[in-house]
Design a protein around this motif. Structure first.
Motif, PDB file in Angstrom:
ATOM      1  N   GLY A   1      33.961  84.065 -65.364  1.00  0.00           N
ATOM      2  CA  GLY A   1      34.016  84.553 -67.976  1.00  0.00           C
ATOM      3  C   GLY A   1      34.923  85.249 -68.325  1.00  0.00           C
ATOM      4  O   GLY A   1      35.493  84.753 -69.208  1.00  0.00           O
ATOM      5  N   PRO A   2      35.362  85.981 -67.580  1.00  0.00           N
ATOM      6  CA  PRO A   2      36.249  86.901 -68.149  1.00  0.00           C
ATOM      7  C   PRO A   2      37.990  86.364 -68.123  1.00  0.00           C
ATOM      8  O   PRO A   2      39.283  86.906 -68.114  1.00  0.00           O
ATOM      9  CB  PRO A   2      36.298  88.245 -67.891  1.00  0.00           C
ATOM     10  CG  PRO A   2      36.170  88.558 -66.571  1.00  0.00           C
ATOM     11  CD  PRO A   2      35.228  86.899 -66.314  1.00  0.00           C
ATOM     12  N   THR A   3      38.377  84.905 -67.486  1.00  0.00           N
ATOM     13  CA  THR A   3      39.425  84.352 -67.686  1.00  0.00           C
ATOM     14  C   THR A   3      40.662  83.613 -68.237  1.00  0.00           C
ATOM     15  O   THR A   3      39.559  83.447 -68.841  1.00  0.00           O
ATOM     16  CB  THR A   3      39.389  83.621 -66.114  1.00  0.00           C
ATOM     17  OG1 THR A   3      38.529  82.413 -66.506  1.00  0.00           O
ATOM     18  CG2 THR A   3      39.531  84.241 -64.618  1.00  0.00           C
ATOM     19  N   VAL A   4      41.832  83.793 -68.312  1.00  0.00           N
ATOM     20  CA  VAL A   4      41.793  83.453 -69.466  1.00  0.00           C
ATOM     21  C   VAL A   4      43.716  81.977 -68.409  1.00  0.00           C
ATOM     22  O   VAL A   4      43.871  82.800 -67.906  1.00  0.00           O
ATOM     23  CB  VAL A   4      43.161  84.486 -70.337  1.00  0.00           C
ATOM     24  CG1 VAL A   4      43.434  83.393 -71.347  1.00  0.00           C
ATOM     25  CG2 VAL A   4      42.599  84.989 -70.462  1.00  0.00           C
ATOM     26  N   HIS A   5      43.518  81.103 -68.985  1.00  0.00           N
ATOM     27  CA  HIS A   5      44.320  80.107 -68.076  1.00  0.00           C
ATOM     28  C   HIS A   5      45.143  79.099 -69.906  1.00  0.00           C
ATOM     29  O   HIS A   5      44.422  79.356 -70.601  1.00  0.00           O
ATOM     30  CB  HIS A   5      43.011  78.462 -67.381  1.00  0.00           C
ATOM     31  CG  HIS A   5      42.709  79.549 -66.120  1.00  0.00           C
ATOM     32  ND1 HIS A   5      42.951  79.118 -65.650  1.00  0.00           N
ATOM     33  CD2 HIS A   5      41.059  80.205 -66.199  1.00  0.00           C
ATOM     34  CE1 HIS A   5      42.494  80.167 -63.951  1.00  0.00           C
ATOM     35  NE2 HIS A   5      41.150  80.463 -64.706  1.00  0.00           N
ATOM     36  N   GLU A   6      46.060  79.335 -68.959  1.00  0.00           N
ATOM     37  CA  GLU A   6      47.537  78.062 -69.562  1.00  0.00           C
ATOM     38  C   GLU A   6      46.447  76.332 -69.207  1.00  0.00           C
ATOM     39  O   GLU A   6      46.529  75.590 -68.340  1.00  0.00           O
ATOM     40  CB  GLU A   6      48.152  78.623 -69.172  1.00  0.00           C
ATOM     41  CG  GLU A   6      49.395  77.434 -70.201  1.00  0.00           C
ATOM     42  CD  GLU A   6      50.665  77.668 -70.558  1.00  0.00           C
ATOM     43  OE1 GLU A   6      51.501  77.267 -70.719  1.00  0.00           O
ATOM     44  OE2 GLU A   6      51.009  78.975 -69.176  1.00  0.00           O
ATOM     45  N   VAL A   7      47.245  76.002 -70.323  1.00  0.00           N
ATOM     46  CA  VAL A   7      46.571  74.315 -69.854  1.00  0.00           C
ATOM     47  C   VAL A   7      47.844  73.287 -71.133  1.00  0.00           C
ATOM     48  O   VAL A   7      48.108  74.152 -72.467  1.00  0.00           O
ATOM     49  CB  VAL A   7      45.230  73.722 -70.649  1.00  0.00           C
ATOM     50  CG1 VAL A   7      44.935  72.618 -70.949  1.00  0.00           C
ATOM     51  CG2 VAL A   7      44.343  74.464 -70.148  1.00  0.00           C
ATOM     52  N   ASP A   8      48.266  72.536 -70.688  1.00  0.00           N
ATOM     53  CA  ASP A   8      49.258  72.388 -71.182  1.00  0.00           C
ATOM     54  C   ASP A   8      48.494  71.219 -72.779  1.00  0.00           C
ATOM     55  O   ASP A   8      47.720  70.580 -72.996  1.00  0.00           O
ATOM     56  CB  ASP A   8      49.710  70.894 -70.464  1.00  0.00           C
ATOM     57  CG  ASP A   8      50.475  70.131 -70.570  1.00  0.00           C
ATOM     58  OD1 ASP A   8      51.072  69.198 -71.547  1.00  0.00           O
ATOM     59  OD2 ASP A   8      51.909  70.282 -70.443  1.00  0.00           O
ATOM     60  N   LEU A   9      49.808  71.709 -73.447  1.00  0.00           N
ATOM     61  CA  LEU A   9      49.554  71.585 -74.851  1.00  0.00           C
ATOM     62  C   LEU A   9      49.378  69.757 -75.156  1.00  0.00           C
ATOM     63  O   LEU A   9      48.324  69.109 -75.528  1.00  0.00           O
ATOM     64  CB  LEU A   9      50.223  71.446 -75.607  1.00  0.00           C
ATOM     65  CG  LEU A   9      49.294  71.511 -77.635  1.00  0.00           C
ATOM     66  CD1 LEU A   9      48.712  72.421 -77.700  1.00  0.00           C
ATOM     67  CD2 LEU A   9      51.018  71.977 -78.718  1.00  0.00           C
ATOM     68  N   ASP A  10      50.391  68.910 -74.743  1.00  0.00           N
ATOM     69  CA  ASP A  10      49.648  67.329 -74.818  1.00  0.00           C
ATOM     70  C   ASP A  10      48.609  67.018 -74.001  1.00  0.00           C
ATOM     71  O   ASP A  10      47.751  65.891 -73.908  1.00  0.00           O
ATOM     72  CB  ASP A  10      51.336  66.802 -74.176  1.00  0.00           C
ATOM     73  CG  ASP A  10      53.065  67.042 -75.673  1.00  0.00           C
ATOM     74  OD1 ASP A  10      52.151  67.512 -76.298  1.00  0.00           O
ATOM     75  OD2 ASP A  10      53.554  67.281 -74.380  1.00  0.00           O
ATOM     76  N   ASP A  11      48.286  67.447 -72.863  1.00  0.00           N
ATOM     77  CA  ASP A  11      47.355  67.294 -72.456  1.00  0.00           C
ATOM     78  C   ASP A  11      45.753  67.233 -72.594  1.00  0.00           C
ATOM     79  O   ASP A  11      45.078  66.327 -72.582  1.00  0.00           O
ATOM     80  CB  ASP A  11      47.199  67.529 -70.830  1.00  0.00           C
ATOM     81  CG  ASP A  11      48.239  67.569 -69.054  1.00  0.00           C
ATOM     82  OD1 ASP A  11      49.085  67.138 -69.186  1.00  0.00           O
ATOM     83  OD2 ASP A  11      48.327  68.012 -68.460  1.00  0.00           O
TER      84      ASP A  11
END
Length: 360
Positions: free
Chosen positions: A237-247
């Protein structure tokens, strides 16, 4: 040196942006938060997002962008939480206006980037529905996030997409999101929540409320929305992840369709075509139903009776917590009663307040 954070869905994403800024960047650089004024029906009785014409007292930032200071006011009957956020959080909130489609948002973002020359630009979504393909059965509000995603991918600036609280918006389960998430950027703690602690006492966002609760260690199953969706409160719940914008754009069919839209009506039409619905249509229908209903008077004895019945049924469903927004609607109260209900419950049974949630 300024940071720019785009609150993908407005509302609670803007509140979470303040917590994100404090956790990642501290107090060194000021932050400008670019966000919708879209507070749904508990705060704003009018369906859909607000534009500059729905406010008095806005301050110009660029040709297309206005800031919402503490002294701004929504023009009745519209409502907005943004002026109060500006007053209590002392950050700069700028108004994301979707009425000119993704092209208009792109123009606004380009002007902001040119004006601010920000050290970083983050696109923040709490929950992860910005990664929806469009046909998920639990998807409820894809339009706002898809519009911001469509705009961000067309801006000539490096933009980092961050997903906080995977699954906490109740739209895409965390199990489905997990393979789509990139590197862990941060895990929120109780200390991180302090910067928005007071706001959580009145702001209606359910996803950000659960994000804060999980950061404070709350675990279980939280029931949200008028439909009573169960949302697991876990260590993710408290996590923050980066995600590739193009993906993300490659996955989000609605975002790709919206890129050349120049009007909100046009964007809505694509949402109906791709997702089978428009969230603003849902708000229109709900507003019509609410207008025909006679809301229950907030009589404490009646509230306790209905609450006991609701909790008995909820516990049988395996629910451990709920939001005050859910309680307000489940008990037949109007949005104007939400603060009174919170005070009544917290003052009477403080041991049940798992801030900012209610423990069954």
């Amino acid at each position: 040196m300024t940071r720019l954070i785009v609150a993908a869905g407005g509302g609670g994403d803007a509140v979470a942006a303040v917590m994100l800024h404090a956790a990642l960047y501290g107090d060194g650089d000021p932050v400008v938060i670019f966000t919708y004024a879209w507070d749904r029906l508990l705060i704003d009785p009018l369906p859909g997002p607000r534009g500059p014409g729905n406010f008095s007292g806005l301050e110009p930032v660029t040709r297309s962008v206005w800031s919402v200071p503490a002294t701004a006011r929504p023009v009745a009957p519209a409502g907005s939480t943004l002026p109060r956020l500006a007053a209590e959080l002392r950050h700069t909130f700028t108004l994301l206006d979707p009425h000119h489609g993704a092209e208009g948002i792109t123009r606004q973002l380009e002007e902001l980037v040119e004006h601010l020359s920000p050290t970083s630009v983050d696109l923040l979504d709490v929950g992860g529905d910005i990664l929806a393909e469009g046909d998920e059965p639990t998807l409820r509000s894809p339009l706002a996030d898809a519009l911001t995603l469509a705009a961000c991918c067309q801006v000539n600036a490096p933009i980092r997409l961050l997903v906080a609280g995977p699954g906490l918006d109740g739209e895409i389960p965390a199990d489905e999101l997990r393979p789509l998430l990139g590197p862990l950027v941060h895990t929120f703690t109780a200390r991180d929540v302090e910067v928005i602690g007071e706001v959580l006492g009145w702001h209606p966002s359910e996803a950000t409320a659960m994000l804060a609760a999980t950061a404070r260690g709350v675990r279980g199953v939280c029931e949200v929305r008028d439909a009573g969706l169960p949302v697991p409160l876990t260590d993710e719940g408290p996590t923050v992840h980066e995600v590739d914008l193009d993906d993300a754009v490659g996955r989000n069919r609605l975002a790709r369709a919206l890129m050349t839209t120049a009007a909100l009506d046009e964007a809505e039409a694509y949402s109906r075509e791709i997702c089978g619905f428009s969230e603003i249509d849902y708000e229109r229908d709900k507003a019509a139903r609410v207008a025909e209903q006679s809301p229950m008077h907030l009589d404490p004895a009646a509230v306790w009776s209905r609450l006991d019945a609701f909790e008995t049924q909820a516990r049988a469903r395996g629910v451990t917590h709920t939001t005050f927004r859910r309680l307000t609607e489940a008990l037949g109260l109007s949005g104007s009663h939400r603060h009174q209900l919170r005070r009544l419950l917290v003052d009477s049974r403080p041991e049940r307040y798992a801030a900012p949630l209610w423990r069954m």
